[in-house]
Design an enzyme around this catalytic site. Sequence first.
Site, PDB file in Angstrom:
ATOM      1  N   ARG A  52       0.818  -0.876  -0.152  1.00  0.00           N
ATOM      2  CA  ARG A  52      -0.530  -0.033  -0.468  1.00  0.00           C
ATOM      3  C   ARG A  52       0.848   1.240  -0.101  1.00  0.00           C
ATOM      4  O   ARG A  52       0.272   2.307  -0.489  1.00  0.00           O
ATOM      5  CB  ARG A  52      -0.750   0.363   1.637  1.00  0.00           C
ATOM      6  CG  ARG A  52      -2.142   0.306   0.927  1.00  0.00           C
ATOM      7  CD  ARG A  52      -3.435  -0.128   2.177  1.00  0.00           C
ATOM      8  NE  ARG A  52      -3.379  -0.055   3.122  1.00  0.00           N
ATOM      9  CZ  ARG A  52      -3.113  -0.837   3.539  1.00  0.00           C
ATOM     10  NH1 ARG A  52      -3.178  -2.189   3.708  1.00  0.00           N
ATOM     11  NH2 ARG A  52      -2.759  -0.519   5.815  1.00  0.00           N
TER      12      ARG A  52
ATOM     13  N   TYR B   1       0.635   4.554  -2.381  1.00  0.00           N
ATOM     14  CA  TYR B   1       0.964   5.818  -2.309  1.00  0.00           C
ATOM     15  C   TYR B   1       1.696   6.634  -2.648  1.00  0.00           C
ATOM     16  O   TYR B   1       1.749   7.824  -3.216  1.00  0.00           O
ATOM     17  CB  TYR B   1       0.493   5.845  -0.690  1.00  0.00           C
ATOM     18  CG  TYR B   1      -0.835   5.720   0.118  1.00  0.00           C
ATOM     19  CD1 TYR B   1      -1.838   5.313  -0.657  1.00  0.00           C
ATOM     20  CD2 TYR B   1      -0.290   4.465   1.208  1.00  0.00           C
ATOM     21  CE1 TYR B   1      -3.145   4.287   0.033  1.00  0.00           C
ATOM     22  CE2 TYR B   1      -1.487   3.246   2.589  1.00  0.00           C
ATOM     23  CZ  TYR B   1      -2.954   4.234   0.930  1.00  0.00           C
ATOM     24  OH  TYR B   1      -4.202   3.232   2.357  1.00  0.00           O
TER      25      TYR B   1
ATOM     26  N   TYR C 258     -11.958  11.971  -1.446  1.00  0.00           N
ATOM     27  CA  TYR C 258     -12.790  11.671  -0.504  1.00  0.00           C
ATOM     28  C   TYR C 258     -12.509  11.764   0.435  1.00  0.00           C
ATOM     29  O   TYR C 258     -11.868  12.037   0.894  1.00  0.00           O
ATOM     30  CB  TYR C 258     -13.954  10.111  -0.852  1.00  0.00           C
ATOM     31  CG  TYR C 258     -13.599   8.959  -0.062  1.00  0.00           C
ATOM     32  CD1 TYR C 258     -12.163   8.080  -0.261  1.00  0.00           C
ATOM     33  CD2 TYR C 258     -13.835   9.454   1.363  1.00  0.00           C
ATOM     34  CE1 TYR C 258     -11.747   7.393   0.832  1.00  0.00           C
ATOM     35  CE2 TYR C 258     -13.482   7.984   2.240  1.00  0.00           C
ATOM     36  CZ  TYR C 258     -12.303   7.346   2.128  1.00  0.00           C
ATOM     37  OH  TYR C 258     -11.931   6.234   3.141  1.00  0.00           O
TER      38      TYR C 258
ATOM     39  N   HIS D  61     -12.026  13.649   4.008  1.00  0.00           N
ATOM     40  CA  HIS D  61     -11.186  15.332   4.293  1.00  0.00           C
ATOM     41  C   HIS D  61      -9.647  15.014   3.705  1.00  0.00           C
ATOM     42  O   HIS D  61      -9.725  13.491   3.988  1.00  0.00           O
ATOM     43  CB  HIS D  61     -10.910  15.425   5.929  1.00  0.00           C
ATOM     44  CG  HIS D  61     -10.346  17.001   6.305  1.00  0.00           C
ATOM     45  ND1 HIS D  61      -9.062  17.106   5.942  1.00  0.00           N
ATOM     46  CD2 HIS D  61     -10.099  18.150   6.721  1.00  0.00           C
ATOM     47  CE1 HIS D  61      -8.523  17.994   6.295  1.00  0.00           C
ATOM     48  NE2 HIS D  61      -9.193  18.694   7.076  1.00  0.00           N
TER      49      HIS D  61
ATOM     50  N   ALA E 105     -15.206  11.014   7.620  1.00  0.00           N
ATOM     51  CA  ALA E 105     -16.057  10.622   8.338  1.00  0.00           C
ATOM     52  C   ALA E 105     -16.471  10.839  10.135  1.00  0.00           C
ATOM     53  O   ALA E 105     -17.682  10.199  10.591  1.00  0.00           O
ATOM     54  CB  ALA E 105     -15.199   9.490   8.440  1.00  0.00           C
TER      55      ALA E 105
ATOM     56  N   GLN F 122     -10.341   1.909  10.389  1.00  0.00           N
ATOM     57  CA  GLN F 122      -9.922   0.965   9.448  1.00  0.00           C
ATOM     58  C   GLN F 122      -9.889  -0.115  10.234  1.00  0.00           C
ATOM     59  O   GLN F 122      -8.693  -0.667  10.239  1.00  0.00           O
ATOM     60  CB  GLN F 122      -8.444   1.599   9.136  1.00  0.00           C
ATOM     61  CG  GLN F 122      -8.723   3.033   8.354  1.00  0.00           C
ATOM     62  CD  GLN F 122      -6.837   2.799   7.160  1.00  0.00           C
ATOM     63  OE1 GLN F 122      -7.101   3.341   6.127  1.00  0.00           O
ATOM     64  NE2 GLN F 122      -5.917   2.060   7.557  1.00  0.00           N
TER      65      GLN F 122
ATOM     66  N   ALA G 162     -20.918   5.490   7.218  1.00  0.00           N
ATOM     67  CA  ALA G 162     -21.856   6.381   7.121  1.00  0.00           C
ATOM     68  C   ALA G 162     -22.456   6.685   5.608  1.00  0.00           C
ATOM     69  O   ALA G 162     -21.637   5.721   4.969  1.00  0.00           O
ATOM     70  CB  ALA G 162     -20.935   8.192   7.060  1.00  0.00           C
TER      71      ALA G 162
ATOM     72  N   THR H 261     -15.839   2.182  10.466  1.00  0.00           N
ATOM     73  CA  THR H 261     -15.262   2.682  11.712  1.00  0.00           C
ATOM     74  C   THR H 261     -16.261   2.180  13.242  1.00  0.00           C
ATOM     75  O   THR H 261     -16.969   1.887  13.410  1.00  0.00           O
ATOM     76  CB  THR H 261     -15.458   4.316  12.087  1.00  0.00           C
ATOM     77  OG1 THR H 261     -14.490   5.219  10.231  1.00  0.00           O
ATOM     78  CG2 THR H 261     -14.509   5.086  12.649  1.00  0.00           C
TER      79      THR H 261
END
Length: 275
Positions: free
Chosen positions: A73, A77, A99, A101, A131, A173, A214, A242
């Site tokens: 990962r 990134y 997506y 903030h 979130a 996560q 959410a 979450t």
Amino acid sequence: MTIQKQGSLVCVGTGMRMGGQLTPIAQSYIETFDIVVAAVPNIFTRKWLQGVAKEYICLNSYYEDMNIEGKNRRDTYRRMADTILAEMRKGKRVCAAFYGHPGIFACISHMAIADARAEGYQAHMEPGISALDCLVADLGIDPGTYGMQSMESTQFMIYHRTIDTTALLILWQPGIAGELALKKLETNEEYLQILVNKLARSYSLDHEVILYEAATDPLEKTRIDKIRLGDLPRMTLKQITTLVIPPSKSLERDQSIIDELNAIAAQRGQVQQAA
Ligand SMILES: C[S@@+](CC[C@H](N)C(=O)[O-])C[C@H]1O[C@@H](n2cnc3c(N)ncnc32)[C@H](O)[C@@H]1O
């Protein structure tokens, strides 16, 4: 004198929910900058971005790099940040869109902004609705009532952390908890059991915790599942889940500090009572 290079970067958030959570300033950068480089999971948001952007690069397929041997990962990134920076170095005004903030549990924008500034480019971040913002609104929890701790689930598992059980604990996560190889975007029952075992050092297995997701578009339903902590390993967790752990103990006054404050107030001729 520092010469500002041509090309600049702004990182913006699109909010969590399609339609309505995009700030006017983020929208203005998306619509007016030379190129939008985006890592946004919601397909409708992606389509909208593609429609309004002057030029558009979607970074989502970069996640497939994790399947390449020797890559994880972190490489994904880094490659995303490098793509953003490469467009900026061509002299373009780049709007990088993420997506939620763009700076909350989102290392790509922090990396890209730091590198851009180090190279002498103008770069900044605009806040978005995260979130956590949605969680506060949907669960009716005020982080100020008891205080709030917020950390990444795997980080909580593999480091020694001191948990304050009188404050709220938000674990981000949990859907990839324990996945140390950074190659899969999933967890399993055994890893989650280890997470629960660690949490059980501070909380009872009967403590009520909340699985929160959410809604990301108006047709979706927000998930608010209240479960026993001990039942967590058997629950279905997604990448967007979450874990919310309400306080298990009441706040205890620190009387010595209250006495010190009252003594100072008394010296100043003020009458003060602890709230
Ligand atoms: C890489 S972080 C991105 C956070 C994002 N930048 C933000 O501002 O909220 C991914 C984690 O954010 C949380 N998250 C993302 N989408 C969510 C949603 N729809 N509902 C609840 N939590 C969410 C989950 O903890 C998820 O594992």
